[in-house]
Enzyme design. Structure first.
Site, PDB file in Angstrom:
ATOM      1  NE  ARG A   1      -4.290  -1.228   0.033  1.00 39.76           N
ATOM      2  CZ  ARG A   1      -4.495  -2.170  -0.899  1.00 39.76           C
ATOM      3  NH1 ARG A   1      -3.603  -2.379  -1.840  1.00 39.76           N
ATOM      4  NH2 ARG A   1      -5.603  -2.879  -0.903  1.00 39.76           N
TER       5      ARG A   1
ATOM      6  CG  HIS B   1      -3.602   0.162  -6.786  1.00 39.54           C
ATOM      7  ND1 HIS B   1      -3.797   0.664  -5.526  1.00 39.54           N
ATOM      8  CD2 HIS B   1      -3.847  -1.162  -6.696  1.00 39.54           C
ATOM      9  CE1 HIS B   1      -4.154  -0.307  -4.707  1.00 39.54           C
ATOM     10  NE2 HIS B   1      -4.195  -1.434  -5.393  1.00 39.54           N
TER      11      HIS B   1
HETATM   12  N1  LIG Z   1      -1.055  -3.727  -5.682  1.00 41.68           N
HETATM   13  C1  LIG Z   1      -2.186  -4.401  -5.748  1.00 41.68           C
HETATM   14  O1  LIG Z   1      -2.917  -4.340  -6.762  1.00 41.68           O
HETATM   15  C2  LIG Z   1      -2.591  -5.284  -4.624  1.00 41.68           C
HETATM   16  C3  LIG Z   1      -2.029  -5.141  -3.376  1.00 41.68           C
HETATM   17  N2  LIG Z   1      -2.363  -5.977  -2.353  1.00 41.68           N
HETATM   18  C4  LIG Z   1      -1.732  -5.767  -1.040  1.00 41.68           C
HETATM   19  O2  LIG Z   1      -1.080  -6.980  -0.623  1.00 41.68           O
HETATM   20  C5  LIG Z   1      -1.370  -7.158   0.759  1.00 41.68           C
HETATM   21  C6  LIG Z   1      -1.098  -8.588   1.178  1.00 41.68           C
HETATM   22  O3  LIG Z   1      -2.089  -9.455   0.674  1.00 41.68           O
HETATM   23  P1  LIG Z   1      -2.151 -10.997   1.150  1.00 41.68           P
HETATM   24  O4  LIG Z   1      -0.871 -11.699   0.889  1.00 41.68           O
HETATM   25  O5  LIG Z   1      -3.371 -11.554   0.566  1.00 41.68           O
HETATM   26  O6  LIG Z   1      -2.315 -10.804   2.738  1.00 41.68           O
HETATM   27  P2  LIG Z   1      -2.225 -11.858   3.895  1.00 41.68           P
HETATM   28  O7  LIG Z   1      -3.071 -11.357   5.015  1.00 41.68           O
HETATM   29  O8  LIG Z   1      -2.447 -13.241   3.390  1.00 41.68           O
HETATM   30  O9  LIG Z   1      -0.681 -11.794   4.380  1.00 41.68           O
HETATM   31  C7  LIG Z   1      -0.156 -10.744   5.123  1.00 41.68           C
HETATM   32  C8  LIG Z   1       1.285 -11.088   5.526  1.00 41.68           C
HETATM   33  O10 LIG Z   1       1.888  -9.935   6.116  1.00 41.68           O
HETATM   34  C9  LIG Z   1       2.483 -10.297   7.352  1.00 41.68           C
HETATM   35  N3  LIG Z   1       2.432  -9.152   8.275  1.00 41.68           N
HETATM   36  C10 LIG Z   1       1.385  -8.344   8.540  1.00 41.68           C
HETATM   37  N4  LIG Z   1       1.723  -7.402   9.440  1.00 41.68           N
HETATM   38  C11 LIG Z   1       3.018  -7.641   9.752  1.00 41.68           C
HETATM   39  C12 LIG Z   1       3.943  -7.004  10.620  1.00 41.68           C
HETATM   40  N5  LIG Z   1       3.594  -5.941  11.336  1.00 41.68           N
HETATM   41  N6  LIG Z   1       5.186  -7.510  10.694  1.00 41.68           N
HETATM   42  C13 LIG Z   1       5.559  -8.591   9.967  1.00 41.68           C
HETATM   43  N7  LIG Z   1       4.731  -9.230   9.107  1.00 41.68           N
HETATM   44  C14 LIG Z   1       3.480  -8.753   9.012  1.00 41.68           C
HETATM   45  C15 LIG Z   1       1.653 -11.456   7.864  1.00 41.68           C
HETATM   46  O11 LIG Z   1       2.380 -12.201   8.819  1.00 41.68           O
HETATM   47  C16 LIG Z   1       1.379 -12.203   6.559  1.00 41.68           C
HETATM   48  O12 LIG Z   1       2.492 -13.023   6.265  1.00 41.68           O
HETATM   49  C17 LIG Z   1      -2.808  -6.662   0.896  1.00 41.68           C
HETATM   50  O13 LIG Z   1      -3.130  -6.341   2.231  1.00 41.68           O
HETATM   51  C18 LIG Z   1      -2.792  -5.432  -0.001  1.00 41.68           C
HETATM   52  O14 LIG Z   1      -2.375  -4.305   0.740  1.00 41.68           O
HETATM   53  C19 LIG Z   1      -3.262  -6.986  -2.532  1.00 41.68           C
HETATM   54  C20 LIG Z   1      -3.871  -7.163  -3.760  1.00 41.68           C
HETATM   55  C21 LIG Z   1      -3.620  -6.299  -4.881  1.00 41.68           C
HETATM   56  O1  LIG Z   2      -7.094  -6.364  -3.804  1.00 45.33           O
HETATM   57  C1  LIG Z   2      -6.515  -5.323  -3.419  1.00 45.33           C
HETATM   58  O2  LIG Z   2      -6.258  -5.085  -2.227  1.00 45.33           O
HETATM   59  C2  LIG Z   2      -6.091  -4.341  -4.422  1.00 45.33           C
HETATM   60  O3  LIG Z   2      -5.280  -3.505  -4.160  1.00 45.33           O
HETATM   61  C3  LIG Z   2      -6.723  -4.392  -5.780  1.00 45.33           C
HETATM   62  O4  LIG Z   2      -7.883  -3.647  -5.690  1.00 45.33           O
HETATM   63  P1  LIG Z   2      -8.973  -3.620  -6.873  1.00 45.33           P
HETATM   64  O5  LIG Z   2      -9.391  -5.030  -7.045  1.00 45.33           O
HETATM   65  O6  LIG Z   2      -8.263  -3.046  -8.034  1.00 45.33           O
HETATM   66  O7  LIG Z   2     -10.052  -2.762  -6.315  1.00 45.33           O
END
Ligand SMILES: NC(=O)C1=CN([C@@H]2O[C@H](COP(=O)(O)OP(=O)(O)OC[C@H]3O[C@@H](n4cnc5c(N)ncnc54)[C@H](O)[C@@H]3O)[C@@H](O)[C@H]2O)C=CC1
Ligand SMILES: O=C(O)C(=O)COP(=O)(O)O
Length: 304
Positions: A218, A266
């Site tokens: 993020r 994004h």
């Molecule tokens: N750029 C984009 O289009 C997208 C970005 N994302 C981002 O990716 C993030 C991760 O997604 P997932 O892997 O599905 O999440 P998830 O919940 O499966 O994994 C989160 C990981 O972060 C670690 N974590 C969280 N807080 C921590 C801390 N303070 N210290 C150390 N480790 C910590 C957890 O232990 C876990 O391994 C989402 O929350 C979102 O912000 C997700 C989808 C699309």
């Molecule tokens: O899944 C997320 O957290 C993303 O950042 C992607 O968002 P979107 O599906 O593009 O609204």
């Protein structure tokens, strides 16, 4: 017991099909809600209406994997993220692409190409690079597996340090040891109070000199001005970022034209409508059956 979906019309059309096939009531615009008391489930990215409008709302489902935009929620509500594999695979692909682009000097070649300069650099091997992934959750683990396939050595940092096949794992308190061996640092952390601004000068200084940065978590996890300083001193050699603060990144922002930075808007993933609708249906059913934990339910004390 109606579900309200807020989002673009093309998403709504796909959702209507999936919900109709299961005889599940669905309203796809807040303007069409005649009886707010009937809304029990809300599915959205950023809601265009106050949640207080719906006195019997019980569960909010994020159409994305992240939920930071929905927190804090009123205490009585439960919150779920989507578990669409499609999003996770798309982000995995973007991360693999970004690691390869940086490791194979694409910022330099793009800059040379703009100037018509044919100049070949030494070609590095993936085997000589260690990629450190911050956030070894659903997406981090997928990315780790693909990067290992390509020959990179991969390490991971997560809250618990839970083992993952072939990945050297570090727990929350082992951040310095994790950073000092990360030639490429990938951020896939959820945005919470403890990850806000984490990618800043203090962290960059602990990386090997000339490390590369890949950021798809993020925007507000990254202190952009600290990154700029690290790029100027050479502490970071290049960066590819999909998320920024603010979004959209203003047209005249320095990062757009910095020769060592590649910005995508994004665009690592966007929600696939059908799996998103199917996941919401699973949440609704689990809630009706009184499940103790809903699919993709967020631990609100952790914030992810
Ligand atoms: N750029 C984009 O289009 C997208 C970005 N994302 C981002 O990716 C993030 C991760 O997604 P997932 O892997 O599905 O999440 P998830 O919940 O499966 O994994 C989160 C990981 O972060 C670690 N974590 C969280 N807080 C921590 C801390 N303070 N210290 C150390 N480790 C910590 C957890 O232990 C876990 O391994 C989402 O929350 C979102 O912000 C997700 C989808 C699309
Ligand atoms: O899944 C997320 O957290 C993303 O950042 C992607 O968002 P979107 O599906 O593009 O609204």
């Amino acid at each position: 017991m109606t579900t309200l979906l807020l989002g673009p019309e093309n998403r709504a059309a796909a959702w209507r099909e999936v919900f109709a096939a299961e005889n599940e009531p669905l309203i796809t615009s807040s303007e069409n809600v005649a009886r707010p008391e009937e809304i029990r489930y809300l599915v959205c990215w950023k809601p265009d209406v106050s949640l207080d409008t719906f006195p019997n709302l019980e569960v909010v489902v994020s159409t994305g994997a992240g939920v930071d935009h929905l927190i804090p929620l009123p205490d009585h509500l439960r919150l779920c993220r989507t578990l669409s594999r499609d999003i996770e695979e798309k982000v995995r692909d973007w991360v693999v692409m970004a690691c390869l682009m940086l490791c194979r000097d694409m910022p330099v070649y793009l800059d040379q190409a703009r100037r018509g300069l044919w100049n070949t650099l030494p070609v590095p091997s993936s085997r000589d690079r260690n990629i450190g992934i911050m956030g070894m959750g659903r997406i981090g683990r997928l990315a780790a597996a693909s990067l290992r396939e390509l020959g990179f050595s991969v390490s991971g940092w997560s809250r618990s340090g839970t083992p993952d096949d072939g990945v050297e794992m570090y727990g929350a308190d082992a951040l310095p040891a994790f950073l000092e061996q990360s030639d490429v640092l990938v951020c896939l952390l959820p945005l919470t109070d403890s990850t806000h601004g984490i990618l800043g000068q203090e962290l960059f200084d602990q990386l090997p000199a000339g490390a590369m940065l890949v950021h798809a978590g993020r925007g507000s996890q990254l202190r952009m001005d600290d990154m700029r300083t690290a790029l100027e001193t050479g502490q970071i050699s290049s960066a590819m970022i999909d998320v920024t603060d603010p979004e959209p990144l203003p047209e005249d922002h320095w990062a757009w034209t910095h020769d060592k930075v590649i910005v995508t808007p994004h665009a690592a993933a966007s929600t696939d409508y059908r799996p998103g609708a199917e996941h919401a249906l699973r949440v609704i059913r689990a809630h009706r059956e009184g499940a103790a934990s809903l699919p993709g339910e967020i631990d609100l004390s952790r914030g992810y």
